[in-house]
Structures are given as structure tokens and as C-alpha cells.
Design a protein around this motif. Structure first.
Motif, PDB file in Angstrom:
ATOM      1  N   TYR A 136       0.826  -1.206   0.000  1.00 17.46           N
ATOM      2  CA  TYR A 136       0.000   0.000   0.000  1.00 17.46           C
ATOM      3  C   TYR A 136       0.858   1.252   0.000  1.00 17.46           C
ATOM      4  CZ  TYR A 136      -2.896   3.767   1.886  1.00 17.46           C
ATOM      5  OH  TYR A 136      -3.513   4.979   2.103  1.00 17.46           O
ATOM      6  N   ASP A 137       1.885   1.281   0.851  1.00 14.27           N
ATOM      7  CA  ASP A 137       2.737   2.468   0.952  1.00 14.27           C
ATOM      8  C   ASP A 137       3.420   2.767  -0.385  1.00 14.27           C
ATOM      9  OD1 ASP A 137       2.031   2.695   3.585  1.00 14.27           O
ATOM     10  OD2 ASP A 137       3.823   1.696   4.361  1.00 14.27           O
ATOM     11  N   ALA A 138       3.916   1.722  -1.047  1.00  8.63           N
ATOM     12  CA  ALA A 138       4.597   1.923  -2.325  1.00  8.63           C
ATOM     13  C   ALA A 138       3.616   2.393  -3.399  1.00  8.63           C
ATOM     14  CB  ALA A 138       5.287   0.631  -2.754  1.00  8.63           C
ATOM     15  N   LEU A 139       2.423   1.790  -3.416  1.00  7.78           N
ATOM     16  CA  LEU A 139       1.419   2.164  -4.411  1.00  7.78           C
ATOM     17  C   LEU A 139       0.938   3.591  -4.188  1.00  7.78           C
ATOM     18  CD1 LEU A 139      -0.266   1.204  -6.806  1.00  7.78           C
ATOM     19  CD2 LEU A 139      -1.966   0.322  -5.180  1.00  7.78           C
ATOM     20  N   LYS A 140       0.744   3.956  -2.929  1.00  5.70           N
ATOM     21  CA  LYS A 140       0.271   5.313  -2.615  1.00  5.70           C
ATOM     22  C   LYS A 140       1.328   6.347  -3.001  1.00  5.70           C
ATOM     23  CE  LYS A 140      -1.571   8.117   1.206  1.00  5.70           C
ATOM     24  NZ  LYS A 140      -2.906   8.385   0.627  1.00  5.70           N
ATOM     25  N   ARG A 141       2.578   6.088  -2.651  1.00  7.18           N
ATOM     26  CA  ARG A 141       3.634   7.047  -2.982  1.00  7.18           C
ATOM     27  C   ARG A 141       3.849   7.118  -4.490  1.00  7.18           C
ATOM     28  NH1 ARG A 141       5.303  11.724  -2.814  1.00  7.18           N
ATOM     29  NH2 ARG A 141       7.527  12.072  -3.121  1.00  7.18           N
ATOM     30  N   GLY A 142       3.802   5.979  -5.156  1.00 10.12           N
ATOM     31  CA  GLY A 142       3.943   5.981  -6.606  1.00 10.12           C
ATOM     32  C   GLY A 142       2.828   6.758  -7.287  1.00 10.12           C
TER      33      GLY A 142
ATOM     34  N   SER B 276       4.259  20.146  -3.366  1.00  9.32           N
ATOM     35  CA  SER B 276       4.494  19.598  -2.022  1.00  9.32           C
ATOM     36  C   SER B 276       4.224  18.105  -2.000  1.00  9.32           C
ATOM     37  CB  SER B 276       3.608  20.309  -0.991  1.00  9.32           C
ATOM     38  OG  SER B 276       3.950  21.670  -0.856  1.00  9.32           O
ATOM     39  N   VAL B 277       3.249  17.677  -2.822  1.00  7.42           N
ATOM     40  CA  VAL B 277       2.966  16.241  -2.945  1.00  7.42           C
ATOM     41  C   VAL B 277       4.126  15.548  -3.640  1.00  7.42           C
ATOM     42  CG1 VAL B 277       1.408  14.513  -3.926  1.00  7.42           C
ATOM     43  CG2 VAL B 277       0.483  16.646  -2.997  1.00  7.42           C
TER      44      VAL B 277
END
Length: 449
Positions: free
Chosen positions: A257-263, A353-354
Motif C-alpha cells: 500500500y505504501d509503495a502504491l500510494k507514494r507511486g 508539495s505532494v
């Protein structure tokens, strides 16, 4: 227990498809003054089938497949009308830009707008009689506070829930409670099968031994917190204690989830940031013509883990309101700023900023440090919202209709926090996607987020 019928969205979806098809047939009949031939109907149905899928998608974004709370029911006519106008525009663009099908149904689209509106509205309001819902189970509600009364009013005034509260017990008045007459006698006299209860309330402890005995009478017990969350899409703050947070709030690493969200944040913020450059000359010119002042302002906000971050905006006020409340300084929204705010153009620089990683596309909105200090003193558990990265848009921005805009407002901020906690507990990629789509709808309808 499932108080909400999980099949309802599927039934609504299938019903909408049938309504779309029948509305097309009826529109053709109205135009010609007689029943359309199968050849004529199929000639229109084939191209319309492509746009029906788009219309279903717009219904989803408009929230028409979410649970029909009392609040939503009151807004149904307006929501359906706006959505069908938008759908008709989509259909018009489709037929004129894709002339492959050889029809440009101006009259049909005009008639279809009215026919489909009334049919969909009637289906959404009266269609429950076709669902064949079983009889609602009778229940007793045991709790306290404003949330208990909100829950009782919502459930008892909405036929789509599977239970009905025939009685409620206020735990703040537990000392005067006659358990035999107010609970036991009603259970057996009225055929009550469910007790919805706030077990986290310490005042419930004196009646727990009596409630335990009801297990043998096949009475089901349901957590009041869970039902409240399912219905209102927010957490009941007055019902939450420290043990709730220990049980429900976890930030163990979720690599996928973290990788998908950041990507997603990087990809979309870069793409949208490049596209947003189109609006920069217009915003700059507007600000300079209006008062000739600075183009951008830099403001401090509280980010993840209480880290202070800097965000950029197009200036919309005659002064920088960074950390300054209304009582400390008179603020003035410029004429240009008013337009930039309504169109959300003033927030476009935050996309960088994102991209940088200080913010996410989805998350609780970042707050001024001065207000955070105040809210942490006045609102229990307020600092929990800083466990995740703040976002350009969030669950609270979509569902909290009366947030404090400028000055401190602890009462409204408590409600806002209840939505933030719902997101923090349930955050997932699908929930993020839903927020993004509904944010897009809000921006297109200029309702803001």
C-alpha cells in the motif's frame, strides 16, 4: 450483524441499467407518438450502451451507490438532476464527436433528460418495495450522548436498515433504571432480538450481569461504535476511549500500500503539476491586475509526525494569514483571490508539495501550528491525525459540510476529526481512489472540498 444491506448497491446498479434502457424506449415513443420499432430501438440502444457505462460511473462519483441515509434522501432530486444533465452532455459529445453510429439525437437527448430524471428519482425513492426486504428486527439501544440520539433518529427514520429501535436507555440516567420493567419486560413483550450497546462506557457495568443472562434467551448484542461508523462514515468521538485507539489504530508497515500510494502521488502530482502550469499565467496576471502584490505565499503547516512543512499557494488575501487568526489581524480576500479560491486554482502550487513528499494527494488537511496547539488542548486525541501524511483532499473535506474556515472552531473541528479518524482507521488504496473521484466531482461541480 449487517445493519446495512450489502446487496443494495448491486440492486441499484441493475435497476439503473433497466431504467436507462426503459427511459430510452419511452423517449423514442414520446418523440414519434407511437411505440418504436425494434429496428429503431436497437439502432439507438447500441450506441447508448456505450454511454450507459459512463453514466453509471458518474452515478458512482455522485454518491448514488452509497447508502441512502436520511440526509442523502433529502438531496436525491437535486443530485439526480445534476448528474443526468452531466450525463446528457456526455451523450451529446459522444454522438457528435463519434459520428460512427450515424445518429445525432438532439430531440431524443432533450426528452431523455426529463424522462430519465423522473424514472430514476421514482426508482430511488420507491424502488425499495421491489427489493423484498425482510421485516426489520426490533432492538433496544443502550448508550449516551448526542451520537446515541443521532443513531436512533437515523435508523428509525430510514427503511433501508435491518433493525428498528423500539426503546433506548440513556446510561447517564442509569441510577434510576428499573432493569426488569424497562428492559426485560419490553424484550419479552415486544419480541426484541437485538441490543445495541456501548460496552466501552463504564456506566454500563452495573447491568452487565443482567445482560449476560440474556445470552441464553438468544438475544444478540451489537457494538454501538460499529453501527455508528457504518452509517455515518465517521467515528463517534464521545464514545472513544484509549483502548479503542490501541485496538484500531495501527501503522505497521504495509509495503504494498505504501509503495502504491507514494507511486500514485508522484505520478499524478507530476502530471497534474505540469498541466496546472497552464493556469499559472492567468493567475499571475489576475493577481497583478487586482492589487499588484506578491504572487505566491508560503505558509507553515503541521505535517506527519508533527513535522513543520511549508506549502505554497497563489495569494488570495491582501495579507499572508500564515498562522494568524481573525482576532489577531484583519484579513481581506481580494477580488482575484475570491475567484482563485472558488475555482481552487489558489491551491495548485501544493501539487509540488505532494511531489516533494511533504503531502499526499489524499489525507487529513494540514493545519496551522497555532491552531494545532489550541486544538490539542481542547480536543481529545487530536494529535492522532498527525500519524499520517496530510493531503490535498480527504474524507473530512468531502463529508464534513461545515468546517471552520478561518478562526479556531473546536466544535466543528471535533466533527472534522471524527471523519479523519474514520479515514485513519480504514485507509486503503480503494478508499483513496474513492476520495480522488469524489474530489474530482466536487471540483467540477464547484462545490469545493
Amino acid at each position: 450483524m449487517k445493519i446495512l444491506d450489502r446487496k443494495e448497491p448491486i440492486l441499484l446498479f441493475l435497476g439503473d441499467i433497466l431504467i436507462f434502457i426503459f427511459a430510452l424506449w419511452l423517449s423514442l415513443a414520446i418523440r414519434s407518438g407511437w411505440f418504436p420499432s425494434l429496428a429503431e430501438f436497437y439502432a439507438h440502444l447500441t450506441p447508448f450502451s456505450f454511454i450507459f457505462l459512463t453514466w453509471i460511473f458518474s452515478f458512482f462519483i455522485a454518491g448514488l451507490y452509497e447508502k441512502h441515509t436520511v440526509t442523502l434522501k433529502s438531496k436525491l432530486p437535486n443530485v439526480i438532476l445534476k448528474t443526468q444533465i452531466f450525463n446528457s452532455v456526455i451523450a451529446a459529445l459522444f454522438f457528435y464527436l463519434v459520428p460512427y453510429f450515424g445518429i445525432a439525437p438532439k430531440t431524443i437527448l432533450f426528452i431523455y433528460l426529463f424522462v430519465s430524471f423522473f424514472l430514476v428519482l421514482a426508482w430511488r425513492i420507491y424502488g425499495e418495495s421491489l427489493f423484498g426486504f425482510k421485516e426489520r428486527e426490533k432492538a433496544i439501544l443502550i448508550g449516551s450522548g448526542e451520537e446515541m440520539h443521532d443513531l436512533k433518529d437515523e435508523v428509525n427514520n430510514n427503511y433501508r436498515y435491518s433493525l428498528e429501535f423500539v426503546s433506548s436507555i440513556d446510561l447517564d440516567k442509569i441510577d434510576s433504571l428499573d432493569f426488569q420493567s424497562e428492559i426485560l419486560d419490553r424484550i419479552y413483550a415486544e419480541g426484541i432480538s437485538i441490543i445495541v450497546i456501548d460496552l466501552l462506557n463504564k456506566k454500563v457495568e452495573p447491568i452487565l450481569p443482567h445482560l449476560y443472562n440474556l445470552i441464553f434467551s438468544k438475544i444478540k448484542f451489537v457494538d454501538m461504535h460499529k453501527i455508528y461508523e457504518d452509517i455515518f462514515d465517521r467515528m463517534p468521538l464521545s464514545l472513544l476511549k484509549y483502548n479503542w485507539f490501541l485496538e484500531n489504530i495501527s501503522f505497521a508497515q504495509r509495503i504494498g500500500y505504501d509503495a502504491l500510494k507514494r507511486g500514485t502521488d508522484i505520478g499524478l502530482s507530476f502530471l497534474l503539476g505540469i498541466i496546472s502550469l497552464i493556469f499559472y499565467p492567468f493567475a499571475i496576471l489576475l493577481i497583478k491586475i487586482d492589487d499588484g502584490g506578491p504572487i505566491f505565499i508560503s505558509q507553515e503547516r503541521v505535517g506527519r509526525n508533527n513535522k513543520i512543512i511549508k506549502i505554497m499557494k497563489f495569494r488570495s488575501m491582501s495579507v499572508n494569514d500564515d498562522g494568524v487568526t481573525e482576532k489577531e489581524k484583519v484579513r481581506k480576500i481580494t477580488r482575484a483571490g475570491s475567484f482563485l479560491r472558488k475555482t481552487r486554482i489558489d491551491e495548485l502550487p501544493q501539487l509540488w508539495s505532494v511531489l516533494k513528499g511533504d503531502m499526499s494527494l489524499v489525507g487529513p488537511r494540514p493545519e496551522m501550528p497555532s491552531l494545532v496547539k489550541l486544538y490539542e488542548k481542547e480536543i481529545s486525541y487530536y494529535n492522532i491525525r498527525h500519524l499520517i501524511k496530510p493531503g490535498l483532499s480527504g474524507w473530512a473535506q468531502l463529508y464534513h459540510s461545515t468546517p471552520p474556515k478561518f478562526d479556531a472552531g473546536s466544535k466543528e473541528t471535533k466533527i472534522k476529526l471524527s471523519y479523519d479518524l474514520y479515514y485513519i482507521k480504514n485507509h486503503s488504496f480503494l478508499l483513496d481512489l474513492k476520495i480522488v473521484l469524489k474530489t474530482l466531482k466536487a471540483l467540477l461541480s464547484r462545490s469545493g472540498v
